[in-house]
Design a protein around this motif. Structure first.
Motif, short mmCIF file in Angstrom:
data_model
loop_
_atom_site.label_atom_id
_atom_site.label_comp_id
_atom_site.label_asym_id
_atom_site.label_seq_id
_atom_site.Cartn_x
_atom_site.Cartn_y
_atom_site.Cartn_z
N CYS A 58 0.81 -1.22 0.00
CA CYS A 58 0.00 0.00 0.00
C CYS A 58 0.85 1.27 0.00
O CYS A 58 0.44 2.29 -0.54
CB CYS A 58 -0.93 0.00 1.21
N ASP A 63 -6.96 3.83 3.17
CA ASP A 63 -7.61 2.95 2.20
C ASP A 63 -6.59 2.38 1.22
O ASP A 63 -5.71 3.08 0.75
CB ASP A 63 -8.67 3.72 1.40
N LYS A 65 -6.46 -0.84 -1.92
CA LYS A 65 -7.12 -1.92 -2.66
C LYS A 65 -6.59 -3.29 -2.27
O LYS A 65 -7.31 -4.27 -2.31
CB LYS A 65 -6.98 -1.71 -4.16
N SER A 69 -11.74 -3.97 -1.04
CA SER A 69 -12.42 -2.78 -1.54
C SER A 69 -13.48 -2.31 -0.58
O SER A 69 -14.17 -3.10 0.06
CB SER A 69 -13.04 -3.08 -2.91
N GLY A 70 -13.57 -1.00 -0.44
CA GLY A 70 -14.65 -0.41 0.35
C GLY A 70 -14.38 -0.25 1.82
O GLY A 70 -14.14 0.85 2.28
N GLU A 112 -5.95 7.06 -1.06
CA GLU A 112 -5.78 5.63 -1.29
C GLU A 112 -4.37 5.33 -1.72
O GLU A 112 -3.82 5.99 -2.58
CB GLU A 112 -6.75 5.16 -2.37
#
Length: 113
Positions: A58, A63, A65, A69-70, A112
């Motif tokens: 990351c 956030d 992926k 997700s979400g 993200e």
């Protein structure tokens, strides 16, 4: 854990009997080898790679992926540098490194990794 790049979308790389595999590897019984191999998860999880070190994938807190997700983020317990979505997390599988967790609150402005 989930490894769409190598194993195909939605599939995971798991090893029979591995105690350090993430939750998405639980309850899989159809293994061909004693090594990590591509399998289809049978357990639906909210956070991919739970408890695994997510920093390299990351490269930033918040956030991500790779964590799912979400409703998942890459956070480190007690980090003052992580973004708002990492604050207030109660289910910490480790405090040794950034790990994929489920935030307890949704924030309007996110970034993200």
């Amino acid at each position: 854990g989930i490894c769409s790049d190598f194993c195909g979308e939605g599939n995971a790389c798991c090893r029979k009997g591995a105690s350090n595999d993430p939750p998405e590897c639980a309850k899989i019984t159809d293994f061909w080898t004693n090594h990590h191999e591509c399998v289809k998860p049978v357990v639906q999880v909210e956070v991919n790679h739970f408890a695994q070190d997510c920093w390299e994938r990351c490269q930033i807190g918040g956030d991500c992926k790779w964590c799912g997700s979400g409703s998942s983020a890459c956070c480190r317990k007690n980090s003052t540098l992580d973004p708002p979505e990492c604050q207030g997390v109660v289910d910490w599988p480790t405090d040794r490194h950034h790990t994929c967790v489920r935030p307890v609150k949704d924030v309007e402005v996110k970034h993200e990794g």
